[in-house]
Every structure is written in C-alpha cells, then in structure tokens.
Design an enzyme around this catalytic site. Structure first.
Site, PDB file in Angstrom:
ATOM      1  N   ALA A   5      -1.838  24.511 -42.479  1.00  0.00           N
ATOM      2  CA  ALA A   5      -2.067  24.748 -40.710  1.00  0.00           C
ATOM      3  C   ALA A   5      -0.431  25.582 -40.612  1.00  0.00           C
ATOM      4  O   ALA A   5       0.159  25.975 -40.081  1.00  0.00           O
ATOM      5  CB  ALA A   5      -1.881  23.920 -39.950  1.00  0.00           C
ATOM      6  N   SER A  46       5.705  26.076 -33.727  1.00  0.00           N
ATOM      7  CA  SER A  46       4.677  25.140 -35.304  1.00  0.00           C
ATOM      8  C   SER A  46       3.544  25.146 -34.355  1.00  0.00           C
ATOM      9  O   SER A  46       3.523  25.993 -33.353  1.00  0.00           O
ATOM     10  CB  SER A  46       5.565  24.011 -35.373  1.00  0.00           C
ATOM     11  OG  SER A  46       4.713  23.361 -36.225  1.00  0.00           O
ATOM     12  N   ASN A  47       2.539  24.279 -34.978  1.00  0.00           N
ATOM     13  CA  ASN A  47       1.325  23.965 -34.061  1.00  0.00           C
ATOM     14  C   ASN A  47       0.983  22.752 -34.463  1.00  0.00           C
ATOM     15  O   ASN A  47       1.750  21.578 -35.128  1.00  0.00           O
ATOM     16  CB  ASN A  47       0.232  25.075 -34.882  1.00  0.00           C
ATOM     17  CG  ASN A  47       0.097  24.041 -36.314  1.00  0.00           C
ATOM     18  OD1 ASN A  47       0.108  23.427 -37.766  1.00  0.00           O
ATOM     19  ND2 ASN A  47       0.376  25.230 -37.176  1.00  0.00           N
ATOM     20  N   ALA A  48       0.095  22.027 -33.976  1.00  0.00           N
ATOM     21  CA  ALA A  48      -0.898  20.935 -33.884  1.00  0.00           C
ATOM     22  C   ALA A  48      -0.954  20.163 -35.107  1.00  0.00           C
ATOM     23  O   ALA A  48      -1.269  18.552 -34.540  1.00  0.00           O
ATOM     24  CB  ALA A  48      -1.494  20.566 -32.509  1.00  0.00           C
ATOM     25  N   SER A  49      -0.568  20.339 -35.889  1.00  0.00           N
ATOM     26  CA  SER A  49      -1.352  20.073 -37.185  1.00  0.00           C
ATOM     27  C   SER A  49      -0.172  18.627 -38.139  1.00  0.00           C
ATOM     28  O   SER A  49       0.921  18.638 -37.427  1.00  0.00           O
ATOM     29  CB  SER A  49      -1.611  21.196 -38.279  1.00  0.00           C
ATOM     30  OG  SER A  49      -1.729  20.029 -39.364  1.00  0.00           O
TER      31      SER A  49
END
Ligand code: C5P
Length: 229
Positions: free
Chosen positions: A102, A33-36
């Site tokens: 994101a 995943s990502n930091a959004s």
C-alpha cells in the site's frame, strides 16, 4: 500446469513481491502512512516460496516475521521502495512482480529536520505525489511479455470497476481487487474476499484466508508463466 518432481508450480521462477505500507516522514517524530499490515503480501511471499520460487520481498514497516527462504529488503518510504524494486529488476530480473504494498500516494513536500512545534492553531501541510511504482513498471515493460505484473486495488466500494481502470492505466496483467469496507476483507484481517480482474474477465474468490488467496494467485502465476491466456 508445469510442476517439478516435488510438484512445485513455480520452480525455477523468480517472483518479486512488495508488501506493507510505506511511511512518509514529516519531521523526526511524525509520518504519514496507512493501515496496511503486510499480511496479504507476506502470505503471497510464503505461498510463492513454498511453490518453489525464488522470492524477493520488498516490504515497508511491518511487525511480521518474513517466511523462511525469502530474500527480504526492508524500506520505509515510497521512494526507497521504488529504488529497491529497480535494484531487484536490474540485478536479478523477476519473472513476475506482485505489488501488494500500500504505497503512499503523497509525501510531505518538505521534511523538517526539527520536530514541528504546535505554536500555531493551524498548520498547513503541502503534499507532493509519489511516483506510481507499478505504473512505472507497466510503462517500462511496454509490449514485452515479462515480467508478469500484478497489482492490487483496495477500494471502499466498486472494487471491480476501479480494478478495470487500473488494469488499463497501469498496463498490468492482473489486478486483485477487494472492498476494504466489507467485513473480513479489510487491512489487518486474516481473510479476504477478492476479485481477480484481467483483460479476459473477472473471477470472484469468495471469502477465504489471505493464504488461500495467495495460493490462488500462485496457481494464476504458474498458468500465466506457462503462457496460458
Ligand atoms: O492507484 P492505486 O494506489 O489504487 O493502485 C494500487 C496498486 O498500485 C497497488 O498494486 C500498489 O502497490 C500500486 N501502487 C504503486 N505506487 C504507488 C501507488 C500504488 O506501485 N505510488
């Protein structure tokens, strides 16, 4: 700018907003995943609904409470987000789509049904590209005027240059660019410093709250939906 009796700039409009990260599973315990955090997209949904719009908010896994009056669709993966966006376009075509999510560019080629054991010193992961949801909407719209398409460019340096590329390659009307390495402008922050990049030029919005950025976007959408250049 058109406003109804209550001064609502987006009265009678339907806006589809996407927000947050997507999560791409590797096995039952792990994901990419990502930091959004979804803060920017949720602020946009709130600003749109307060401006009188009907708002559909398709969001990935976040820990935010949706704004009152917004129709929410929770998804996990990029493929689920793509399907939810397609379902919205079919059932209630929006006047504008704001893709602030994101979306993970890649997903694991295979998802293990069992938790992968750390038996080996190294583990090779094969990733495949996820569909570009926004580029798909741009291609499907072709030369039609609706829906208005807005994308985001969260970059680590040269955000305006990258945003100009995305404006062309994804065939959208506006790209909101920011530099995620700048102080107060990254994921999870309550503020942002952005550039509105469109074919007619670039407008810099100095550091302000994500809600104030959302309000500026509402003004931009209202003008565009009235047919102003
Ligand atoms: O190409 P890049 O990921 O930097 O573009 C960001 C913009 O494209 C955002 O508006 C994002 O929501 C959208 N996007 C998408 N599908 C993807 C990747 C990004 O719709 N697979």
């Amino acid at each position: 700018m058109r406003r109804d009796a209550h001064g609502s700039a987006l009265s009678g409009r339907h806006v589809l907003v996407t927000a947050g990260p997507t999560r791409e599973p590797l096995d039952p315990a792990r994901f990419l995943s990502n930091a959004s955090t979804g803060k920017a997209g949720f602020a946009i949904a709130a600003a749109c609904v307060e401006a009188g719009a009907r708002v559909t908010l398709v969001h990935g896994p976040v820990s935010l409470t949706p704004p009152l009056g917004v129709d929410t669709v929770g998804v996990t993966t990029a493929l689920e987000m793509q399907a939810a966006v397609a379902a919205c376009l079919q059932s209630a075509p929006p006047d504008a789509v704001v893709m602030s999510a994101a979306v993970a560019d890649f997903r694991p080629a295979e998802v293990s049904t069992h938790k992968v054991k750390k038996a080996d010193a190294a583990h090779t992961l094969t990733l495949v590209r996820n569909p570009d949801i926004l580029a798909g909407l741009g291609a499907a719209r072709g030369d039609a005027a609706r829906p208005i398409l807005v994308g985001f460019a969260a970059e680590s340096g040269h955000p305006v240059e990258y945003a100009r590329d995305k404006l062309r390659s994804k065939r959208v009307d506006l790209v909101v660019a920011n530099d995620i390495t700048a102080e107060g402008a990254g994921f999870g922050s309550d503020t942002n410093h952005v550039w509105f990049v469109e074919a007619s030029g670039v407008t810099e919005l100095s550091m302000r709250s994500k809600r104030a950025v959302a309000d500026a976007l509402v003004e931009w959408l209202a003008r565009r939906l009235e047919g102003a250049p």
